[in-house]
Design an enzyme around this catalytic site. Structure first.
Site, mmCIF file in Angstrom:
data_model
loop_
_atom_site.group_PDB
_atom_site.id
_atom_site.type_symbol
_atom_site.label_atom_id
_atom_site.label_comp_id
_atom_site.label_asym_id
_atom_site.label_seq_id
_atom_site.Cartn_x
_atom_site.Cartn_y
_atom_site.Cartn_z
ATOM 1 C CG HIS A 1 -4.210 4.143 -3.526
ATOM 2 N ND1 HIS A 1 -3.017 3.459 -2.893
ATOM 3 C CD2 HIS A 1 -4.071 5.301 -3.955
ATOM 4 C CE1 HIS A 1 -2.297 4.833 -3.121
ATOM 5 N NE2 HIS A 1 -2.913 5.711 -3.613
ATOM 6 C CD GLU B 1 1.025 6.370 -5.504
ATOM 7 O OE1 GLU B 1 0.902 5.193 -5.369
ATOM 8 O OE2 GLU B 1 1.044 7.505 -5.020
#
Length: 335
Positions: free
Chosen positions: A45, A114
């Site tokens: 991430h 995402e």
């Protein structure tokens, strides 16, 4: 399940980059291997979901260090999006390097991404259909580069100009892909070596296996899942920590994939109560509750199940006090 022979279940530990810094992650990786975990997955991430988690080191630097520091645990990227923050050619090079550093213990886990992590490079956020098409094209490029040959490629989304991976591992890099619905299965099931899924969805596992079986040539792959737990001697403390750091989990993939910032996740989860989190995530000292939650994945056909221990500051205690008896209970339940 459904007539398919099931390989031995393996249990893993999550290197949660959103809740720990890079040096701590390497330390936890070594401790998890020593505690008996079969494999370790590393999230990738650019940002944590919630500011209370507080971290987001580069996953590939962490994986390189973990590959060097560990000896036997299998390693996964879980998962990397090879379409926006990273060009697929860069992902192929990173994966080949980690495979060499780990002496063949690495699997490349990929997903369609995402918004939280991919919007940072200023390319917007495509629709689900477009993201799946981009992922399919990226996988094709990565597989071609894994051959070590000189590659030129011009597709709908990516171009590769005279690219070659010079350090190709002796052990080929397997590719696992996160597939969560019918559209993803139709586009990508036969492009994968292994299935990754975010929920114990037996229908997705069955659909993936049937599509692979229909080719008549694809070997049986592994099915990899992940489940959050919040072990703590104090149940109330566990629930409070899970609510503080993991209440975003209640949104589900369809929502979580589209939110762009930790502030967005905080707003979207402001009405999630501690008891809501406790009903969805095993919290407290009860190992049997964790085993029961994990069994849902095993019964749905998952072969590899990774635990997320919620809370960066809780990892040492979890690994020292709970991991070994928990793994014994999990393996006993798995037969």
């Amino acid at each position: 399940m459904h007539g398919y022979p099931q390989p031995m279940t393996r249990f893993g530990y999550t290197l949660m980059t959103e809740q720990s810094g890079p040096k701590d992650l390497v330390h936890y990786a070594v401790a998890a291997e020593q505690a008996g975990f079969d494999f370790e997955v590393c999230s990738d991430h650019f940002s944590p979901w919630l500011t209370s988690q507080g971290h987001a080191p580069n996953a590939w630097a962490v994986l390189g260090a973990v590959a060097h520091a560990t000896e036997s645990a299998h390693l996964y990227s879980y998962v990397t999006c090879p379409t926006m923050r990273y060009h697929p050619a860069v992902v192929a090079q990173q994966a080949a390097t980690v495979q060499i550093l780990s002496d063949g213990r690495f699997t490349l886990g990929l997903g369609s991404g995402e918004n939280l992590n991919e919007h940072v490079v200023g390319k917007g956020w495509p629709t689900v259909e477009r993201r799946l098409d981009m992922l399919a094209e990226a996988i094709k490029i990565i597989r071609e580069l894994f051959t070590g040959e000189l590659i030129d490629f011009r597709g709908e989304y990516f171009e590769v100009d005279s690219a070659r991976i010079w350090d190709v591992p002796d052990e080929p890099v397997g590719i696992g892909v996160s597939l969560t619905g019918e559209r993803a299965l139709e586009k990508l099931a036969v492009s994968t070596d292994h299935l990754i899924n975010v929920a114990p969805d037996a229908a997705v596992v069955e659909g993936w296996r049937k599509r692979r079986e229909a080719t008549g040539i694809l070997p049986e792959g592994r099915v990899v899942g992940q489940i959050p737990v919040c072990w703590d001697p104090d149940k109330d403390a566990a629930i409070a920590r899970a609510h503080d750091q993991f209440r975003w989990f209640a949104g589900g993939w369809a929502v979580n994939a589209d939110l762009p910032t930790p502030a967005g996740f905080a707003a979207a989860t402001q009405f999630v109560r501690p008891e809501d989190v406790a009903s969805a995530i095993p919290c407290g000292p009860d190992l049997d509750a964790i085993v029961a939650a994990v069994d849902e994945y095993r019964q749905a056909g998952f072969t590899d199940i990774a635990l997320i221990q919620i809370g960066g500051d809780s990892q040492d205690q979890f690994l020292a006090e709970a991991a070994t008896p928990l793994l014994a209970a999990l393996r006993e339940s798995a037969g």
